[in-house]
Each structure stands twice: as structure tokens, then as C-alpha cells.
Write a protein that holds these residues in place. Structure first.
Motif, PDB file in Angstrom:
ATOM      1  N   GLY A  24       0.831  -1.199   0.000  1.00 31.74           N
ATOM      2  CA  GLY A  24       0.000   0.000   0.000  1.00 31.74           C
ATOM      3  C   GLY A  24       0.862   1.244   0.000  1.00 31.74           C
ATOM      4  O   GLY A  24       2.081   1.196  -0.237  1.00 31.74           O
ATOM      5  N   GLU A  25       0.215   2.351   0.312  1.00 30.95           N
ATOM      6  CA  GLU A  25       0.873   3.655   0.216  1.00 30.95           C
ATOM      7  C   GLU A  25       1.483   4.070   1.553  1.00 30.95           C
ATOM      8  O   GLU A  25       2.704   4.148   1.700  1.00 30.95           O
ATOM      9  CB  GLU A  25      -0.204   4.640  -0.255  1.00 30.95           C
ATOM     10  N   ALA A  26       0.634   4.334   2.507  1.00 33.25           N
ATOM     11  CA  ALA A  26       1.072   4.800   3.826  1.00 33.25           C
ATOM     12  C   ALA A  26      -0.062   4.551   4.804  1.00 33.25           C
ATOM     13  O   ALA A  26      -1.219   4.460   4.400  1.00 33.25           O
ATOM     14  CB  ALA A  26       1.398   6.295   3.770  1.00 33.25           C
ATOM     15  N   PRO A  27       0.253   4.473   6.095  1.00 31.16           N
ATOM     16  CA  PRO A  27      -0.817   4.266   7.074  1.00 31.16           C
ATOM     17  C   PRO A  27      -1.818   5.431   7.052  1.00 31.16           C
ATOM     18  O   PRO A  27      -1.423   6.580   6.858  1.00 31.16           O
ATOM     19  CB  PRO A  27      -0.080   4.238   8.418  1.00 31.16           C
ATOM     20  N   GLY A  28      -3.086   5.104   7.242  1.00 33.99           N
ATOM     21  CA  GLY A  28      -4.108   6.124   7.451  1.00 33.99           C
ATOM     22  C   GLY A  28      -4.290   6.338   8.949  1.00 33.99           C
ATOM     23  O   GLY A  28      -3.472   5.873   9.763  1.00 33.99           O
ATOM     24  N   GLU A  54      -4.693   3.092  11.026  1.00 35.72           N
ATOM     25  CA  GLU A  54      -3.430   2.353  11.091  1.00 35.72           C
ATOM     26  C   GLU A  54      -2.473   3.046  12.063  1.00 35.72           C
ATOM     27  O   GLU A  54      -1.750   2.392  12.820  1.00 35.72           O
ATOM     28  CB  GLU A  54      -2.816   2.247   9.689  1.00 35.72           C
ATOM     29  N   PRO A 114      -1.209  -2.406   9.515  1.00 30.35           N
ATOM     30  CA  PRO A 114      -1.551  -1.935   8.166  1.00 30.35           C
ATOM     31  C   PRO A 114      -2.967  -2.338   7.758  1.00 30.35           C
ATOM     32  O   PRO A 114      -3.464  -3.392   8.172  1.00 30.35           O
ATOM     33  CB  PRO A 114      -0.535  -2.659   7.284  1.00 30.35           C
ATOM     34  N   PHE A 115      -3.583  -1.505   6.985  1.00 28.45           N
ATOM     35  CA  PHE A 115      -4.880  -1.813   6.356  1.00 28.45           C
ATOM     36  C   PHE A 115      -5.895  -2.392   7.351  1.00 28.45           C
ATOM     37  O   PHE A 115      -6.376  -3.518   7.183  1.00 28.45           O
ATOM     38  CB  PHE A 115      -4.681  -2.776   5.166  1.00 28.45           C
ATOM     39  N   HIS A 137      -6.099   0.936  -5.714  1.00 28.35           N
ATOM     40  CA  HIS A 137      -6.073   0.978  -4.248  1.00 28.35           C
ATOM     41  C   HIS A 137      -7.495   0.714  -3.730  1.00 28.35           C
ATOM     42  O   HIS A 137      -8.460   1.214  -4.317  1.00 28.35           O
ATOM     43  CB  HIS A 137      -5.597   2.364  -3.792  1.00 28.35           C
ATOM     44  N   SER A 148     -10.447   0.647   3.985  1.00 21.70           N
ATOM     45  CA  SER A 148      -9.708   0.040   2.861  1.00 21.70           C
ATOM     46  C   SER A 148      -9.269  -1.367   3.210  1.00 21.70           C
ATOM     47  O   SER A 148      -9.302  -2.271   2.368  1.00 21.70           O
ATOM     48  CB  SER A 148      -8.432   0.833   2.554  1.00 21.70           C
ATOM     49  N   ASN A 185       3.507  -1.193   3.542  1.00 20.58           N
ATOM     50  CA  ASN A 185       3.293   0.097   2.880  1.00 20.58           C
ATOM     51  C   ASN A 185       4.634   0.676   2.445  1.00 20.58           C
ATOM     52  O   ASN A 185       5.678   0.373   3.039  1.00 20.58           O
ATOM     53  CB  ASN A 185       2.625   1.085   3.842  1.00 20.58           C
TER      54      ASN A 185
HETATM   55  N1  URA Z   1      -4.056   2.780   2.927  1.00 19.61           N
HETATM   56  C1  URA Z   1      -2.795   2.363   2.690  1.00 19.61           C
HETATM   57  O1  URA Z   1      -2.240   2.609   1.616  1.00 19.61           O
HETATM   58  N2  URA Z   1      -2.189   1.650   3.624  1.00 19.61           N
HETATM   59  C2  URA Z   1      -2.749   1.327   4.784  1.00 19.61           C
HETATM   60  O2  URA Z   1      -2.121   0.649   5.584  1.00 19.61           O
HETATM   61  C3  URA Z   1      -4.069   1.783   5.016  1.00 19.61           C
HETATM   62  C4  URA Z   1      -4.694   2.501   4.076  1.00 19.61           C
END
Ligand code: URA
Ligand code: URA
Length: 267
Positions: A116-120, A123, A129-130, A231, A134, A157
Motif C-alpha cells: 500500500g501507500e502509507a498508514p491512514g 493504522e 496496516p490496512f 487501491h 480500505s 506500505n
Molecule cells: N491505505 C494504505 O495505503 N495503507 C494502509 O495501511 C491503510 C490505508
């Protein structure tokens, strides 16, 4: 008749994976676009054979089964050290606003790694993660389209800390963080990497193209086949794109030598 039965089974599995809306979307599927020619861009690679050696199929709960007495598992120990390093990381300014760094989790010997991209926000709160909306969709995709649970795969991520206001991580933040991903990939040695969304795909592949241009192509990173898909957050906004993800995950299954559609979804 057999074909019709197969189509109906597809629809049912897709509906279980993503929700009922897809059952209406699938019959109007446009024809699949042919793959781009291999010369199209520098990120295109020959359909490389997976570099990872053969290994046992992932077993649900393997992580916990590895724990009992005996010599410590070197991969587990390396993961633990990496986790501690990420949790203490101050390589970029994102550490200042984080509640928890989010190293990643899953089967340390997973055959497939989801990036993924980065923690929201969820998270950042939990350090996992995730786990937000999402992540719930990702869990349904794993179960419905692959017959796997999150403990069977590895989830990571590009950036390990939550960027304020959910903005994309800046290039210098990604550059500071990528060595962690490189080490995760070296430990897991997945057979396939699935990039979830543009930020994951562009940073892993060093590409500048959109998800729609990268989807469906034979790509690789360090000899590992890479599949790019939408995503899950995008799928929540654009449910019609779930049909693309269904096709992308079928490709992942083919690359792994698994049935294109799981025999018992969610098993
Ligand atoms: N979106 C992401 O890209 N990564 C996460 O861990 C949560 C949401
Ligand atoms: N933009 C992204 O960053 N990811 C997607 O999946 C779609 C649009």
C-alpha cells in the motif's frame, strides 16, 4: 451450459469478494485490453520466472505455529529487529506526528506481498496496516478472490508513518523509508508483489505512469513479478473499478500457480 455455470460461479465469487454491485457490472465487461508491447516503457519486463525458490504453501496461522521452543527462527528474528527499528525510526519528519509507526504484518514466508501507500488514521492508532475501511475491503478481496486470509499474505506500505491529513508521502519521505521495504522484500521473498494504487506502483517500479496504464502488464521488481491494481480506497469511491481488480487478482493467482478463482472462497 458448462460455460454458463462457470460464468455464474464467477459472478457468485465476485459478489462474495466485493459486494453485490459487481454481479450487475460483470456481464457488461469490456473486452480485455491486450498487454502493451514489451518495448513500451523501461519498466516493462519480460514475463520473468519468479526468482523465489519453491516453498511450502502458506498455512493459516503459520506465524504462531513457528513460535514454540527450539532455536529461534532467523527470519522471525530479523523481522522483529526490523520492526523495532521502524518503530524507533526518525529518518524523516513524519515520525513527529505519528502515534504508531506501521511496519507491516503477515506471513513472513508469504508467496504474495500486498503493498500500500502509507498508514491512514486507523493504522496510525493501531500500528497495523490496512485495518480501516480500505483494509476491510482488502480482507474481502483476499478471501473472495484468493481464498486467503491476511495472515497468509504479507501486507506492507511504502511509507511506514501516517502523513498528516492523509496526503501522499513526499519523495524525500519515501526515499528515507524505502530501505525498510527493501529489507522486508528480502526477508519475505514473495513470488508476486501486488501494488495497491499509484503511490505503491510508481515508487516500487520507479515509474511515472498511472494505475490504468500499469495494470495488466508484465512488470517486475528485482526479478519478482509485480501486479498493479487499484487501491482499495479508490474501489470504495469507484465501485465499478472492482471488475478490474477481480481480473488483476486472477492474474496474481495464475502467477502463483493457483486456480484463477478459488475453489472455496474464504477458506
Ligand atoms: N491505505 C494504505 O495505503 N495503507 C494502509 O495501511 C491503510 C490505508
Ligand atoms: N489514484 C491512486 O493513487 N490509486 C488508485 O488506485 C487510483 C487513483
Amino acid at each position: 451450459m458448462a460455460e454458463l455455470r462457470q460464468i455464474l460461479q464467477h459472478l457468485e465469487l465476485a459478489a462474495q469478494a466485493y459486494g453485490v454491485d459487481l454481479t450487475l457490472a460483470v456481464p457488461t465487461l469490456p473486452p480485455r485490453r491486450p498487454a502493451a508491447p514489451a518495448s513500451a516503457t523501461p519498466v516493462v519486463a519480460a514475463p520473468a520466472a519468479p526468482a523465489a525458490p519453491a516453498r511450502l504453501a502458506p498455512t493459516p496461522g503459520e506465524t504462531t505455529l513457528l513460535a514454540p521452543a527450539g532455536p529461534p527462527d532467523p527470519v522471525e528474528a530479523a523481522f522483529a529487529a526490523l520492526r523495532r527499528e521502524i518503530q524507533a525510526c526518525t529518518r524523516c519528519a513524519l515520525h513527529q506526528g505519528r502515534e504508531h509507526a506501521v511496519p507491516g504484518e503477515g506471513n513472513p514466508r508469504a508467496e504474495v506481498l500486498f503493498l500500500g501507500e502509507a498508514p491512514g488514521a486507523s493504522e496510525d492508532k493501531t500500528g497495523r496496516p490496512f485495518v480501516g475501511p480500505s483494509g476491510q475491503l482488502l480482507d474481502r478481496i483476499l478471501a473472495g478472490a484468493m481464498g486467503l486470509q491476511r495472515s497468509d499474505v504479507y501486507i506492507a506500505n511504502v511509507a511506514k508513518c501516517h502523513p498528516p491529513g492523509n496526503r501522499n508521502p513526499e519523495p524525500h519521505e519515501v526515499a528515507a523509508c524505502l530501505p525498510f521495504l527493501t529489507r522486508q522484500l528480502a526477508l519475505v521473498r514473495p513470488k508476486v508483489i501486488v501494488c495497491l494504487g499509484r503511490v505503491a506502483a510508481q515508487n516500487l517500479l520507479g515509474a511515472s505512469e498511472s494505475v490504468s496504464k500499469l495494470r495488466g502488464r508484465d512488470l517486475c521488481h528485482d526479478g519478482i513479478p509485480v501486479v498493479v491494481t487499484w487501491h482499495p480506497a479508490y474501489l470504495l469511491r469507484e465501485p465499478a473499478a472492482k471488475r478490474d481488480t477481480w481480473e488483476d487478482i486472477k492474474r496474481v493467482n495464475r502467477l502463483l500457480g493457483r486456480p484463477e478463482v478459488p475453489k472455496s472462497p474464504g477458506a
